[in-house]
Design a protein around this motif. Structure first.
Motif, PDB file in Angstrom:
ATOM      1  N   GLY A  18       0.926  -1.321  -0.005  1.00 10.87           N
ATOM      2  CA  GLY A  18      -0.153   0.047   0.154  1.00 10.87           C
ATOM      3  C   GLY A  18       0.955   1.377   0.014  1.00 10.87           C
ATOM      4  N   THR A  19       1.958   1.333   0.403  1.00 10.35           N
ATOM      5  CA  THR A  19       3.081   2.218   0.449  1.00 10.35           C
ATOM      6  C   THR A  19       4.350   1.910  -0.127  1.00 10.35           C
ATOM      7  OG1 THR A  19       3.842   2.029   2.652  1.00 10.35           O
ATOM      8  CG2 THR A  19       2.028   3.401   2.620  1.00 10.35           C
ATOM      9  N   LYS A  20       5.064   2.787  -0.703  1.00  6.04           N
ATOM     10  CA  LYS A  20       6.299   2.464  -1.437  1.00  6.04           C
ATOM     11  C   LYS A  20       7.257   1.798  -0.244  1.00  6.04           C
ATOM     12  CE  LYS A  20       8.995   1.797  -5.113  1.00  6.04           C
ATOM     13  NZ  LYS A  20       8.880   0.903  -5.950  1.00  6.04           N
ATOM     14  N   GLU A  21       7.194   2.555   0.728  1.00  9.16           N
ATOM     15  CA  GLU A  21       8.112   2.517   1.687  1.00  9.16           C
ATOM     16  C   GLU A  21       7.950   0.936   2.533  1.00  9.16           C
ATOM     17  OE1 GLU A  21       6.239   5.081   1.855  1.00  9.16           O
ATOM     18  OE2 GLU A  21       7.555   6.832   1.349  1.00  9.16           O
ATOM     19  N   ALA A  22       6.786   0.553   2.488  1.00  7.76           N
ATOM     20  CA  ALA A  22       6.496  -0.739   3.376  1.00  7.76           C
ATOM     21  C   ALA A  22       6.812  -1.826   2.199  1.00  7.76           C
ATOM     22  CB  ALA A  22       5.027  -0.849   3.635  1.00  7.76           C
ATOM     23  N   ASP A  23       6.551  -1.288   1.044  1.00  9.19           N
ATOM     24  CA  ASP A  23       6.756  -2.534  -0.308  1.00  9.19           C
ATOM     25  C   ASP A  23       8.348  -2.700  -0.223  1.00  9.19           C
ATOM     26  OD1 ASP A  23       4.172  -2.443  -1.026  1.00  9.19           O
ATOM     27  OD2 ASP A  23       4.486  -1.165  -2.790  1.00  9.19           O
ATOM     28  N   LEU A  24       9.260  -1.677  -0.136  1.00  5.85           N
ATOM     29  CA  LEU A  24      10.686  -1.788  -0.153  1.00  5.85           C
ATOM     30  C   LEU A  24      11.161  -2.455   1.166  1.00  5.85           C
ATOM     31  CD1 LEU A  24      11.675   1.607  -1.270  1.00  5.85           C
ATOM     32  CD2 LEU A  24      11.894  -0.445  -2.579  1.00  5.85           C
ATOM     33  N   LEU A  25      10.516  -2.335   2.239  1.00  9.60           N
ATOM     34  CA  LEU A  25      11.088  -2.780   3.311  1.00  9.60           C
ATOM     35  C   LEU A  25      10.700  -4.314   3.380  1.00  9.60           C
ATOM     36  CD1 LEU A  25      11.359  -1.399   6.918  1.00  9.60           C
ATOM     37  CD2 LEU A  25      10.281  -3.475   6.921  1.00  9.60           C
ATOM     38  N   ILE A  26       9.278  -4.426   3.501  1.00 11.12           N
ATOM     39  CA  ILE A  26       8.886  -5.879   3.531  1.00 11.12           C
ATOM     40  C   ILE A  26       9.056  -6.701   2.360  1.00 11.12           C
ATOM     41  CG2 ILE A  26       6.585  -7.484   4.088  1.00 11.12           C
ATOM     42  CD1 ILE A  26       5.742  -4.752   5.515  1.00 11.12           C
ATOM     43  N   THR A  73      14.681 -15.363  14.996  1.00 12.28           N
ATOM     44  CA  THR A  73      15.739 -15.131  13.781  1.00 12.28           C
ATOM     45  C   THR A  73      14.863 -14.476  12.739  1.00 12.28           C
ATOM     46  OG1 THR A  73      15.205 -17.249  12.855  1.00 12.28           O
ATOM     47  CG2 THR A  73      16.915 -17.366  14.189  1.00 12.28           C
ATOM     48  N   LEU A  74      13.760 -14.704  12.245  1.00 10.49           N
ATOM     49  CA  LEU A  74      12.946 -13.830  11.370  1.00 10.49           C
ATOM     50  C   LEU A  74      13.259 -12.311  11.689  1.00 10.49           C
ATOM     51  CD1 LEU A  74      11.357 -14.783   8.671  1.00 10.49           C
ATOM     52  CD2 LEU A  74       9.557 -14.096   9.964  1.00 10.49           C
ATOM     53  N   MET A  75      12.980 -11.898  12.894  1.00 10.41           N
ATOM     54  CA  MET A  75      12.872 -10.576  13.054  1.00 10.41           C
ATOM     55  C   MET A  75      14.157  -9.912  13.392  1.00 10.41           C
ATOM     56  SD  MET A  75      10.897  -8.007  13.281  1.00 10.41           S
ATOM     57  CE  MET A  75       9.353  -8.489  13.240  1.00 10.41           C
ATOM     58  N   GLN A  76      15.065 -10.662  13.993  1.00 14.98           N
ATOM     59  CA  GLN A  76      16.592 -10.286  13.929  1.00 14.98           C
ATOM     60  C   GLN A  76      17.090  -9.752  12.656  1.00 14.98           C
ATOM     61  OE1 GLN A  76      18.564 -13.698  16.054  1.00 14.98           O
ATOM     62  NE2 GLN A  76      18.105 -12.850  17.857  1.00 14.98           N
ATOM     63  N   ALA A  77      16.867 -10.727  11.608  1.00 16.74           N
ATOM     64  CA  ALA A  77      17.222 -10.373  10.119  1.00 16.74           C
ATOM     65  C   ALA A  77      16.464  -9.477   9.782  1.00 16.74           C
ATOM     66  CB  ALA A  77      16.606 -11.593   9.278  1.00 16.74           C
ATOM     67  N   MET A  78      15.496  -9.102   9.960  1.00 17.54           N
ATOM     68  CA  MET A  78      14.545  -7.831   9.312  1.00 17.54           C
ATOM     69  C   MET A  78      15.161  -6.633  10.232  1.00 17.54           C
ATOM     70  SD  MET A  78      10.433  -7.067   9.406  1.00 17.54           S
ATOM     71  CE  MET A  78      10.297  -8.248   7.995  1.00 17.54           C
ATOM     72  N   GLU A  79      15.573  -6.405  11.380  1.00 16.75           N
ATOM     73  CA  GLU A  79      16.143  -5.420  11.992  1.00 16.75           C
ATOM     74  C   GLU A  79      17.395  -5.279  11.353  1.00 16.75           C
ATOM     75  OE1 GLU A  79      15.971  -7.258  16.000  1.00 16.75           O
ATOM     76  OE2 GLU A  79      14.126  -6.128  16.517  1.00 16.75           O
ATOM     77  N   THR A  80      17.918  -6.004  10.600  1.00 14.51           N
ATOM     78  CA  THR A  80      19.136  -5.304  10.035  1.00 14.51           C
ATOM     79  C   THR A  80      19.154  -4.415   9.003  1.00 14.51           C
ATOM     80  OG1 THR A  80      19.341  -6.998   8.371  1.00 14.51           O
ATOM     81  CG2 THR A  80      20.370  -7.663  10.342  1.00 14.51           C
ATOM     82  N   LEU A  81      18.090  -4.421   8.345  1.00 12.01           N
ATOM     83  CA  LEU A  81      17.803  -3.291   7.260  1.00 12.01           C
ATOM     84  C   LEU A  81      18.669  -3.199   6.132  1.00 12.01           C
ATOM     85  CD1 LEU A  81      16.520  -0.344   9.405  1.00 12.01           C
ATOM     86  CD2 LEU A  81      15.047  -1.968   8.237  1.00 12.01           C
ATOM     87  N   ASN A  82      19.600  -4.228   5.789  1.00  8.75           N
ATOM     88  CA  ASN A  82      20.519  -4.322   4.985  1.00  8.75           C
ATOM     89  C   ASN A  82      20.034  -4.556   3.660  1.00  8.75           C
ATOM     90  OD1 ASN A  82      20.216  -6.929   5.516  1.00  8.75           O
ATOM     91  ND2 ASN A  82      22.890  -7.143   5.736  1.00  8.75           N
ATOM     92  N   TYR A  83      18.798  -5.216   3.485  1.00 14.81           N
ATOM     93  CA  TYR A  83      18.160  -5.942   2.470  1.00 14.81           C
ATOM     94  C   TYR A  83      16.944  -4.771   1.677  1.00 14.81           C
ATOM     95  CZ  TYR A  83      14.614  -5.643   6.079  1.00 14.81           C
ATOM     96  OH  TYR A  83      13.647  -5.192   7.171  1.00 14.81           O
ATOM     97  N   VAL A  84      17.001  -3.566   2.083  1.00 16.62           N
ATOM     98  CA  VAL A  84      16.273  -2.518   1.513  1.00 16.62           C
ATOM     99  C   VAL A  84      16.947  -1.940   0.057  1.00 16.62           C
ATOM    100  CG1 VAL A  84      15.190  -0.317   1.825  1.00 16.62           C
ATOM    101  CG2 VAL A  84      15.130  -1.700   3.698  1.00 16.62           C
ATOM    102  N   PRO A  85      16.247  -2.316  -0.839  1.00 16.53           N
ATOM    103  CA  PRO A  85      16.699  -1.854  -2.229  1.00 16.53           C
ATOM    104  C   PRO A  85      16.722  -0.430  -2.224  1.00 16.53           C
ATOM    105  CG  PRO A  85      14.682  -2.868  -2.453  1.00 16.53           C
ATOM    106  CD  PRO A  85      15.008  -3.051  -1.205  1.00 16.53           C
TER     107      PRO A  85
END
Length: 88
Positions: A18-26, A73-85
């Motif tokens: 629904g938002t570009k920011e959420a699309d990029l993060l999730i 582990t899932l949330m720990q990986a999400m917290e790194t934020l190194n995957y946001v294009p």
């Protein structure tokens, strides 16, 4: 539903928030990590993406505490934020 079909559905839902920011993060998180997920992690992600985008983003960025049932582990990986294009 077989694993491939479930992955395709989750990818669509991860990239259509629904938002570009959420699309990029999730969506970015999904693309970076889903290939190595166990069935349990897929199920956890399936539950996680039912949450509000603002909550998921706040948990990932550390502006709100992650609920105990999402810690792991899932949330720990999400917290790194190194995957946001990010386009350069």
């Amino acid at each position: 539903m077989d694993r491939d079909t479930k992955i395709k559905r989750l990818r669509f839902r991860a990239w259509h928030r629904g938002t570009k920011e959420a699309d990029l993060l999730i969506g970015g998180f999904f693309d970076q990590h889903h290939a190595g997920w166990t069935d349990a992690e897929i199920e956890q992600f399936e539950v996680l993406i039912e949450e509000q985008d603002v909550d998921i983003m706040a948990w990932a960025m550390g502006t709100q505490a992650v609920p105990d049932h999402y810690r792991g582990t899932l949330m720990q990986a999400m917290e790194t934020l190194n995957y946001v294009p990010i386009a350069r």
